[in-house]
Design an enzyme around this catalytic site. Structure first.
Site, PDB file in Angstrom:
ATOM      1  N   HIS A  83      91.214  11.904  -1.438  1.00  0.00           N
ATOM      2  CA  HIS A  83      90.708  11.815  -2.814  1.00  0.00           C
ATOM      3  C   HIS A  83      92.034  11.840  -3.666  1.00  0.00           C
ATOM      4  O   HIS A  83      92.611  12.829  -3.827  1.00  0.00           O
ATOM      5  CB  HIS A  83      89.704  13.015  -2.979  1.00  0.00           C
ATOM      6  CG  HIS A  83      89.517  13.012  -4.336  1.00  0.00           C
ATOM      7  ND1 HIS A  83      87.969  13.609  -4.692  1.00  0.00           N
ATOM      8  CD2 HIS A  83      90.079  12.807  -5.652  1.00  0.00           C
ATOM      9  CE1 HIS A  83      87.813  13.425  -6.049  1.00  0.00           C
ATOM     10  NE2 HIS A  83      88.927  13.170  -6.484  1.00  0.00           N
TER      11      HIS A  83
ATOM     12  N   HIS B 259      85.982  17.836  -3.442  1.00  0.00           N
ATOM     13  CA  HIS B 259      86.616  18.809  -4.130  1.00  0.00           C
ATOM     14  C   HIS B 259      85.558  20.058  -4.269  1.00  0.00           C
ATOM     15  O   HIS B 259      85.345  20.561  -5.431  1.00  0.00           O
ATOM     16  CB  HIS B 259      87.178  18.701  -5.516  1.00  0.00           C
ATOM     17  CG  HIS B 259      86.440  17.607  -6.453  1.00  0.00           C
ATOM     18  ND1 HIS B 259      85.336  17.776  -6.611  1.00  0.00           N
ATOM     19  CD2 HIS B 259      87.076  16.696  -7.107  1.00  0.00           C
ATOM     20  CE1 HIS B 259      84.779  16.841  -7.639  1.00  0.00           C
ATOM     21  NE2 HIS B 259      85.804  15.932  -7.665  1.00  0.00           N
TER      22      HIS B 259
ATOM     23  N   HIS C  55      93.932  10.090  -7.301  1.00  0.00           N
ATOM     24  CA  HIS C  55      93.975   9.416  -8.638  1.00  0.00           C
ATOM     25  C   HIS C  55      95.419   8.879  -8.645  1.00  0.00           C
ATOM     26  O   HIS C  55      96.305   9.707  -8.870  1.00  0.00           O
ATOM     27  CB  HIS C  55      93.757  10.161  -9.817  1.00  0.00           C
ATOM     28  CG  HIS C  55      92.254  11.030  -9.554  1.00  0.00           C
ATOM     29  ND1 HIS C  55      91.200  10.220 -10.418  1.00  0.00           N
ATOM     30  CD2 HIS C  55      91.897  11.959  -8.950  1.00  0.00           C
ATOM     31  CE1 HIS C  55      90.200  10.821  -9.933  1.00  0.00           C
ATOM     32  NE2 HIS C  55      90.386  11.987  -9.336  1.00  0.00           N
TER      33      HIS C  55
ATOM     34  N   HIS D 267      80.813  13.468  -6.880  1.00  0.00           N
ATOM     35  CA  HIS D 267      81.498  14.364  -7.822  1.00  0.00           C
ATOM     36  C   HIS D 267      80.240  15.212  -8.106  1.00  0.00           C
ATOM     37  O   HIS D 267      79.302  15.024  -8.853  1.00  0.00           O
ATOM     38  CB  HIS D 267      82.045  13.901  -9.272  1.00  0.00           C
ATOM     39  CG  HIS D 267      82.694  14.974  -9.946  1.00  0.00           C
ATOM     40  ND1 HIS D 267      83.881  15.365 -10.177  1.00  0.00           N
ATOM     41  CD2 HIS D 267      82.085  16.092 -10.602  1.00  0.00           C
ATOM     42  CE1 HIS D 267      83.880  16.411 -10.950  1.00  0.00           C
ATOM     43  NE2 HIS D 267      82.928  16.691 -11.208  1.00  0.00           N
TER      44      HIS D 267
ATOM     45  N   ASP E  15      92.776  15.529  -4.735  1.00  0.00           N
ATOM     46  CA  ASP E  15      92.278  15.137  -6.029  1.00  0.00           C
ATOM     47  C   ASP E  15      93.467  15.284  -7.122  1.00  0.00           C
ATOM     48  O   ASP E  15      93.308  15.695  -8.334  1.00  0.00           O
ATOM     49  CB  ASP E  15      91.197  16.124  -6.326  1.00  0.00           C
ATOM     50  CG  ASP E  15      90.428  15.816  -7.816  1.00  0.00           C
ATOM     51  OD1 ASP E  15      90.571  14.530  -8.409  1.00  0.00           O
ATOM     52  OD2 ASP E  15      89.984  16.706  -8.503  1.00  0.00           O
TER      53      ASP E  15
ATOM     54  N   LYS F 169      81.796   5.859  -5.394  1.00  0.00           N
ATOM     55  CA  LYS F 169      82.158   7.307  -6.058  1.00  0.00           C
ATOM     56  C   LYS F 169      80.915   7.229  -6.953  1.00  0.00           C
ATOM     57  O   LYS F 169      81.022   6.585  -7.929  1.00  0.00           O
ATOM     58  CB  LYS F 169      83.512   7.292  -6.581  1.00  0.00           C
ATOM     59  CG  LYS F 169      83.669   8.415  -7.186  1.00  0.00           C
ATOM     60  CD  LYS F 169      83.978   9.824  -6.512  1.00  0.00           C
ATOM     61  CE  LYS F 169      83.914  10.860  -7.314  1.00  0.00           C
ATOM     62  NZ  LYS F 169      85.135  11.808  -7.315  1.00  0.00           N
TER      63      LYS F 169
HETATM   64  O1  DOR Z   1      90.368  17.465 -12.545  1.00  0.00           O
HETATM   65  C1  DOR Z   1      89.776  16.302 -12.630  1.00  0.00           C
HETATM   66  N1  DOR Z   1      90.487  15.547 -12.835  1.00  0.00           N
HETATM   67  N2  DOR Z   1      88.680  16.251 -11.866  1.00  0.00           N
HETATM   68  C2  DOR Z   1      88.094  15.046 -11.901  1.00  0.00           C
HETATM   69  O2  DOR Z   1      86.883  15.034 -11.496  1.00  0.00           O
HETATM   70  C3  DOR Z   1      88.630  13.994 -12.568  1.00  0.00           C
HETATM   71  C4  DOR Z   1      90.109  14.078 -12.364  1.00  0.00           C
HETATM   72  C5  DOR Z   1      90.851  13.126 -13.406  1.00  0.00           C
HETATM   73  O3  DOR Z   1      90.440  11.927 -13.289  1.00  0.00           O
HETATM   74  O4  DOR Z   1      91.549  13.254 -14.130  1.00  0.00           O
HETATM   75 ZN    ZN Z   2      88.937  13.290  -8.645  1.00  0.00          ZN
END
Ligand code: DOR
Ligand code: ZN
Length: 347
Positions: A14, A175, A16, A137, A248, A100
């Protein structure tokens, strides 16, 4: 005393990576520690169709400097208009490894997410048929539900009914932050797993709120009370095949975090493995680290574990991490676990 271990190279289930200048700054950081990563689709605009995922995958590969590699496992962002045929086609080529689900309003860039869960039934049925996992999520966004209860309520109101209606649907509860979430995952023998983040193994809600507000510890789902953190700790170290690492890691520039309405996300890509080695070591559980970071994830996703090995070394003095990384959009603060970390990754 163990001061060195060799394990298969980990994966991040997971992650970003964002886009543009941020992507170029953070992709090499993850590539330094992880072989593969499930890439989150919550860009603006989101990665909705197979074509979007193919283009984004190309941008990720182009963002990596030569000699640096991470294998991006792409996801699609589920909307009420997602076409089951497009999902099936993108999965058939191996381009897309999961879809997702963001409940609309639950987190960063979730506006295009799902409000009416009946509208996504045809896609979920298609996914169950082809065995494509749904990454969830797991929080309701109902303003009447206390933010600390949103995960537990989601399980009862949305996730459990959805799984009962769609037998065979493979689900990853992303998460997980609560003992209720862990228990729910344990209640199922197959087809259900959960990712755990580094930061939720380290912080509880006091870290965010006691003695001053600390925006770099704010993420979603928000960290819960200490008893939940301890339950996550035990699950991560248990060796249970249903739990694996999904960091995450969610970079936001400091200006967006240190604001009157700060963004959610902890940037753990740079030191996540070091921190995990430290906490597994302190618990006397280094023997289950590889299971958590390198074996359970690929097994759930039906992939072979990585053949490449990495070596983790315990130093005599704490490893010094940079306080932030600089990106073309501004500085991004590196997650501070708040305790000394002696482990480093030596390839
Ligand atoms: O803390 C987080 N940041 N939780 C999420 O679900 C999204 C993520 C983000 O994309 O910044
Ligand atoms: Zn995330």
């Amino acid at each position: 005393m163990t001061n060195q271990i060799q394990i298969r190279k980990p994966d991040d289930w997971h992650l970003h990576l964002r886009d543009g200048a941020m992507l170029r700054a953070v992709a090499p950081v993850s590539a330094a520690q992880y072989a593969r990563a499930i890439i989150m689709p919550n860009l603006v605009p989101p990665v909705v169709r197979g074509d979007d995922a193919a283009a984004y995958r190309q941008r990720i590969l182009e963002a990596l400097p030569s000699g640096s590699s991470i294998f991006p496992l792409m996801t699609l962002y589920l909307t009420e208009k997602t076409d089951p045929g497009d999902v099936a086609a993108a999965a058939a080529t191996g381009l897309v490894r999961a879809v997702k689900l963001y409940p609309a309003g639950a987190t960063t860039n979730s506006d295009s997410g799902v409000r009416d869960f009946t509208k996504i039934r045809p896609v979920l049925e298609q996914m169950a048929e082809i065995g494509l996992p749904l990454c969830v999520h797991g929080e309701v966004s109902d303003p009447d539900i206390d933010i600390f209860d949103r995960e537990a309520v989601f399980i009862d109101r949305v996730l459990d009914p959805m799984r009962r209606q769609t037998p065979g649907l493979r689900v990853v509860m992303e998460h997980v932050t609560t003992a209720e979430g862990l228990d729910y995952v344990r209640s199922s023998e197959s087809g259900l797993a959960a990712t755990l983040t580094v930061h939720h193994l380290v912080i509880n809600r006091n870290h965010i709120l006691a003695g001053g507000i600390r925006p770099h510890y704010y993420c979603l789902p928000v960290a819960k009370r200490e008893s939940h953190r301890q339950a996550l700790h035990a699950a991560a170290m248990s060796g249970d095949r249903r739990f694996f690492l999904g960091t995450d890691s969610a970079p936001h520039v400091d200006a967006a975090k240190e604001s009157s309405c700060g963004c959610a996300g902890c940037f753990t890509a740079l030191n996540g493995l070091n921190i995990l080695a430290q906490i597994f070591d302190e618990a006397g559980k280094l023997d289950t680290l590889q299971t958590f970071v390198s074996l359970n994830g690929p097994a759930f996703y039906g992939l072979a574990p990585n053949e490449v090995q990495i070596v983790l070394v315990k130093e005599k003095t704490p490893v010094v991490f940079p306080g932030y990384i600089m990106t073309g959009d501004g500085p991004v603060t590196v997650f501070d676990p708040g305790f000394p970390v002696y482990w480093r990754v030596a390839e």
